[in-house]
Scaffold this motif. Structure first.
Motif, PDB file in Angstrom:
ATOM      1  N   ALA A  99      -0.417   0.216  -9.432  1.00 56.88           N
ATOM      2  CA  ALA A  99      -1.324   1.784  -9.476  1.00 56.88           C
ATOM      3  C   ALA A  99      -0.825   2.094 -10.552  1.00 56.88           C
ATOM      4  CB  ALA A  99      -0.175   2.390  -7.776  1.00 56.88           C
ATOM      5  N   ASN A 100       0.209   0.971 -11.233  1.00 53.79           N
ATOM      6  CA  ASN A 100       0.660   1.909 -12.975  1.00 53.79           C
ATOM      7  C   ASN A 100       1.360   1.339 -13.696  1.00 53.79           C
ATOM      8  OD1 ASN A 100       1.669   3.501 -15.446  1.00 53.79           O
ATOM      9  ND2 ASN A 100       1.842   5.409 -13.922  1.00 53.79           N
ATOM     10  N   LEU A 118      10.055  -5.166  -2.364  1.00 51.93           N
ATOM     11  CA  LEU A 118       9.123  -6.842  -2.578  1.00 51.93           C
ATOM     12  C   LEU A 118       7.584  -5.932  -3.059  1.00 51.93           C
ATOM     13  CD1 LEU A 118      10.112  -8.896  -4.550  1.00 51.93           C
ATOM     14  CD2 LEU A 118       9.643 -10.173  -2.946  1.00 51.93           C
ATOM     15  N   PRO A 119       7.163  -5.741  -1.756  1.00 54.77           N
ATOM     16  CA  PRO A 119       5.844  -5.732  -1.692  1.00 54.77           C
ATOM     17  C   PRO A 119       5.462  -4.388  -2.638  1.00 54.77           C
ATOM     18  CG  PRO A 119       6.629  -6.762   0.287  1.00 54.77           C
ATOM     19  CD  PRO A 119       7.570  -6.261  -0.564  1.00 54.77           C
ATOM     20  N   ALA A 120       6.329  -3.154  -2.265  1.00 56.53           N
ATOM     21  CA  ALA A 120       6.447  -2.293  -2.490  1.00 56.53           C
ATOM     22  C   ALA A 120       6.284  -2.099  -4.396  1.00 56.53           C
ATOM     23  CB  ALA A 120       7.140  -1.147  -1.850  1.00 56.53           C
ATOM     24  N   VAL A 121       7.233  -2.728  -4.882  1.00 59.98           N
ATOM     25  CA  VAL A 121       7.159  -2.488  -6.349  1.00 59.98           C
ATOM     26  C   VAL A 121       6.003  -3.163  -7.005  1.00 59.98           C
ATOM     27  CG1 VAL A 121       8.082  -4.724  -6.724  1.00 59.98           C
ATOM     28  CG2 VAL A 121       8.881  -3.615  -8.676  1.00 59.98           C
ATOM     29  N   MET A 122       5.395  -4.037  -6.317  1.00 63.15           N
ATOM     30  CA  MET A 122       4.058  -5.209  -6.175  1.00 63.15           C
ATOM     31  C   MET A 122       2.656  -3.685  -6.078  1.00 63.15           C
ATOM     32  SD  MET A 122       1.322  -8.259  -4.490  1.00 63.15           S
ATOM     33  CE  MET A 122       0.898  -6.736  -3.462  1.00 63.15           C
ATOM     34  N   GLY A 123       3.179  -2.544  -5.573  1.00 64.03           N
ATOM     35  CA  GLY A 123       2.275  -1.911  -5.500  1.00 64.03           C
ATOM     36  C   GLY A 123       2.281  -0.857  -5.596  1.00 64.03           C
ATOM     37  N   SER A 124       3.589  -0.482  -6.327  1.00 60.69           N
ATOM     38  CA  SER A 124       3.480   0.543  -7.398  1.00 60.69           C
ATOM     39  C   SER A 124       3.344   0.021  -8.822  1.00 60.69           C
ATOM     40  CB  SER A 124       5.296   1.055  -7.895  1.00 60.69           C
ATOM     41  OG  SER A 124       5.520   2.368  -8.264  1.00 60.69           O
ATOM     42  N   GLN A 125       3.379  -1.173  -8.967  1.00 60.94           N
ATOM     43  CA  GLN A 125       3.078  -1.244 -10.788  1.00 60.94           C
ATOM     44  C   GLN A 125       1.421  -1.866 -10.573  1.00 60.94           C
ATOM     45  OE1 GLN A 125       4.799  -4.763 -12.486  1.00 60.94           O
ATOM     46  NE2 GLN A 125       4.843  -3.757 -13.406  1.00 60.94           N
ATOM     47  N   ALA A 152       0.920  -1.439  -0.084  1.00 62.71           N
ATOM     48  CA  ALA A 152       0.176   0.223   0.053  1.00 62.71           C
ATOM     49  C   ALA A 152       0.979   1.108   0.300  1.00 62.71           C
ATOM     50  CB  ALA A 152      -0.791   0.115   1.065  1.00 62.71           C
ATOM     51  N   ASP A 153       1.563   0.763   0.542  1.00 57.17           N
ATOM     52  CA  ASP A 153       3.200   2.668   0.530  1.00 57.17           C
ATOM     53  C   ASP A 153       3.166   2.523  -0.609  1.00 57.17           C
ATOM     54  OD1 ASP A 153       5.510   3.135   0.485  1.00 57.17           O
ATOM     55  OD2 ASP A 153       5.708   3.955   2.622  1.00 57.17           O
ATOM     56  N   GLY A 154       4.281   1.668  -1.269  1.00 56.73           N
ATOM     57  CA  GLY A 154       4.061   1.433  -3.142  1.00 56.73           C
ATOM     58  C   GLY A 154       3.667   1.708  -3.900  1.00 56.73           C
ATOM     59  N   TYR A 155       2.066   1.848  -3.667  1.00 55.71           N
ATOM     60  CA  TYR A 155       1.052   1.915  -4.320  1.00 55.71           C
ATOM     61  C   TYR A 155       0.958   3.699  -4.360  1.00 55.71           C
ATOM     62  CZ  TYR A 155      -4.296   1.960  -5.814  1.00 55.71           C
ATOM     63  OH  TYR A 155      -5.214   2.270  -6.799  1.00 55.71           O
ATOM     64  N   ALA A 156       0.942   3.972  -3.151  1.00 53.96           N
ATOM     65  CA  ALA A 156       0.677   5.940  -2.804  1.00 53.96           C
ATOM     66  C   ALA A 156       1.790   6.583  -3.202  1.00 53.96           C
ATOM     67  CB  ALA A 156       0.711   5.602  -1.540  1.00 53.96           C
ATOM     68  N   ARG A 157       3.162   5.438  -3.648  1.00 51.48           N
ATOM     69  CA  ARG A 157       4.188   7.223  -3.800  1.00 51.48           C
ATOM     70  C   ARG A 157       3.630   6.820  -5.795  1.00 51.48           C
ATOM     71  NH1 ARG A 157       9.296   5.558  -0.167  1.00 51.48           N
ATOM     72  NH2 ARG A 157       8.608   5.508   1.461  1.00 51.48           N
ATOM     73  N   GLN A 158       3.169   5.817  -6.093  1.00 53.13           N
ATOM     74  CA  GLN A 158       2.766   6.086  -7.398  1.00 53.13           C
ATOM     75  C   GLN A 158       1.752   6.299  -7.477  1.00 53.13           C
ATOM     76  OE1 GLN A 158       4.177   5.840 -10.506  1.00 53.13           O
ATOM     77  NE2 GLN A 158       4.777   4.304 -10.257  1.00 53.13           N
ATOM     78  N   ARG A 159       0.661   6.655  -7.046  1.00 52.75           N
ATOM     79  CA  ARG A 159      -0.586   7.147  -6.888  1.00 52.75           C
ATOM     80  C   ARG A 159      -0.919   8.078  -5.865  1.00 52.75           C
ATOM     81  NH1 ARG A 159      -5.801   3.856  -8.676  1.00 52.75           N
ATOM     82  NH2 ARG A 159      -4.264   2.712 -10.011  1.00 52.75           N
ATOM     83  N   GLY A 160      -0.385   8.476  -5.166  1.00 52.82           N
ATOM     84  CA  GLY A 160      -0.682   9.785  -4.097  1.00 52.82           C
ATOM     85  C   GLY A 160      -1.502   9.449  -3.485  1.00 52.82           C
ATOM     86  N   VAL A 161      -1.794   7.953  -2.559  1.00 52.54           N
ATOM     87  CA  VAL A 161      -2.615   7.421  -1.786  1.00 52.54           C
ATOM     88  C   VAL A 161      -2.950   5.791  -2.054  1.00 52.54           C
ATOM     89  CG1 VAL A 161      -4.521   8.268  -1.917  1.00 52.54           C
ATOM     90  CG2 VAL A 161      -4.182   7.720  -0.184  1.00 52.54           C
TER      91      VAL A 161
END
Length: 559
Positions: free
Chosen positions: A422-423, A413-420, A58-67
């Motif tokens: 999101a985008n 590793l989870p952060a890259v999952m969340g970021s991708q 969720a942290d990685g997702y937020a860094r890419q999406r904003g939240v």
């Protein structure tokens, strides 16, 4: 007003702020809410292997999406996620953490239930989590509209996680909710304070002979970056960055003078930054690793600091300011430079590959740099990977993600999952050591299930290299069990499209990078390195850390 249910209202609000995936782990107290996610349009649940990984994602997702949004269950789930929530707090990442809680009647009458301490206390979890969030609340049918809206606005305004407990027996109860979408716009500035601050900034610019901008991560979190980019280009304003603000502004620009890190700055940077007669900052947060062990020295009388809701100018504070409004006007009013700054930096020459040479940190990172391209997302694990990549200028448009302050290994590793998640349109490159990978390795299975395609560079050096250089260079406590890493994608998903590669020499790595340059599938690239090899920055950091951590009489490496 409209009639809806508690759960549907919360999901509508999550969609209002741009969330289309909720990442988490099912538990009996959140299953009623999960049923509503399954029935909803425009938002879905992504199950992670555990709550800590879900929080990192969720942290990685937020860094890419904003939240980003996290879902856990009461007690055991919330506390498992707490390290990731605390990391988001440390790194100023907006995250909406939601937990299914015991039925409302059970909390009101102090029933002894599972996932609790069986003492009837239902304040302890909120008390624990409130220390690491901007807000931690339990909602009821009577307060859910006001409290959820307050929580989401706080999350987005303060760029901190918030935590919302939803009792399991209220998700399907009917409530009256507003028809309109959530308004997340920031409050406007006090007009007099805004005007005074702008005039004060322009007055400082007018007399400055050598102004410099110093970037840190809050510039990204508070969406200052487009305005700062426009200002530095228009005014031809030189800029530097803290290591925790890497690549927020273009490291290829002739205006970029290098990274400021106190006495450990890039050559010439410390002298120039500390001698500047005007230094613009974006709420920098100095810790030992981005300040050269606190050898930084910024003169307050020469500093303008842009906070998220205030600005300080040479020690004078202007409160009640929406800094985005201030920056927008500065873009219009700051004087344009009469000529462009020439680029004094020599361009890096292509690395000449030594086909049979063993991989080494001295040359491998330079070889990797040629593979990174514009607009990639580069995710660097704390420790060896981040230290290896930090000195290298990223191509234009790269988004650089790491845990520079919290420093939790296994985060990426989870952060890259969340970021991708999101985008999916941006290429994602992950650099992670074997020790860090083993902490959260099971999330590779979720990456494969979600059909994500990151390129994962796994540094196999037999353990915790950064710890070796601090203490215990040859001691077993810094070793990790060697895995057959290349086999893991098919262990987790037999028909996966992710392919595995292994490189021990520069020639082998060059072949792999050539093949992957146009690949659309995911990859796990195992890089075999000597356990006692390390980037030069890490070799210097280890003894300094030992000195700082253990004092003059503490243990040191024998060699």
């Amino acid at each position: 007003m409209r009639t809806t249910t508690v759960g549907e209202f919360i999901l509508d609000r999550l969609k209002d702020i741009g969330i289309t995936e909720v990442i988490g782990v099912p538990g009996d107290y959140n299953l009623s809410f999960l049923e509503q996610i399954n029935a909803a349009d425009g938002i879905r649940f992504v199950g992670a292997c555990n709550e800590l990984n879900a929080a990192y994602a969720a942290d990685g997702y937020a860094r890419q999406r904003g939240v980003g949004a996290l879902l856990s269950t009461y007690g055991v789930g919330e506390l498992s996620a707490l390290n990731g929530i605390a990391g988001a707090r440390s790194e100023h990442v907006p995250m909406v953490s939601i937990a299914g809680a015991p039925p409302l009647y059970a909390t009101e009458y102090a029933w002894h239930l599972h996932h609790t301490l069986a003492d009837g206390d239902y304040t302890n979890m909120l008390d624990a989590i409130s220390q690491f969030t901007a807000l931690a609340i339990r909602v009821t049918p009577m307060n859910v509209v006001e409290e959820v809206d307050r929580a989401l606005r706080t999350c987005l305004r303060e760029k901190r996680p918030v935590h919302i407990q939803i009792p399991s027996d209220i998700t399907h109860l009917s409530i009256q909710a507003p028809e309109e979408a959530l308004d997340t716009s920031l409050a406007t500035s006090d007009k007099e304070r805004l005007a005074a601050a702008i005039e004060a900034v322009l007055a400082k610019f007018k007399v400055a002979k050598d102004p410099i901008l110093l970037i840190d991560q809050d510039a990204d979190r508070h969406k200052f970056t487009p305005y700062l980019r426009a200002i530095v280009e228009k005014a031809q304003l030189p800029y530097t960055q803290l290591a925790s603000g890497k690549a927020i502004l273009d490291e290829q620009s002739p205006l970029f003078i290098g990274t400021y890190n106190g006495a450990q700055s890039a050559p010439g940077v410390q002298q120039r930054v500390e001698a500047a007669d005007l230094l613009l900052t974006t709420n920098p947060r100095f810790i030992e690793v981005n300040s050269g062990s606190f050898t930084h020295s910024l003169r307050e009388e020469n500093k303008i600091n842009f906070g998220d809701q205030h600005i300080s100018i040479a020690g004078q504070y202007f409160e009640g300011i929406n800094t985005l409004e201030l920056l927008e006007e500065l873009v219009e009013r700051i004087p344009a430079a009469t000529k462009k700054v020439a680029d004094p930096k020599p361009k890096l020459s292509p690395l000449e590959i030594r086909k049979d040479a063993k991989l080494s940190h001295e040359r491998m990172w330079r070889q990797i740099l040629d593979f990174i391209r514009e607009d990639d997302v580069v995710v660097a694990e704390a420790g060896t990977s981040n230290i290896g990549l930090s000195p290298l200028p990223m191509p234009t448009g790269v988004k650089y993600i790491n845990s520079s302050i919290w420093g939790a290994i296994g985060f990426t590793l989870p952060a890259v999952m969340g970021s991708q998640l999101a985008n999916r349109d941006r290429r994602h490159l992950l650099f992670i050591g074997d020790g860090s990978f083993q902490l959260t390795a099971q999330e590779l299975s979720t990456i494969l299930r979600e059909d994500l395609n990151p390129i994962i560079f796994l540094l196999n050096n037999g353990g915790y290299t950064i710890e070796r250089y601090i203490l215990g260079m040859e001691h077993a406590y810094n070793d990790v069990q060697n895995w057959d890493y290349g086999a893991l994608p098919k262990v987790f998903m037999q028909d996966t499209s992710m392919q595995s590669y292994s490189a021990r020499t520069e020639g082998e790595l060059a072949e792999i990078l050539g093949e992957l340059s146009s690949a659309t599938h995911g990859a796990l690239v195992e890089l075999h390195l000597d356990p006692f090899d390390a980037p030069e920055g890490l070799k210097a950091l280890g003894p300094l850390t030992a000195e700082f951590d253990y004092g003059p009489r503490g243990p040191r490496n024998d060699k």
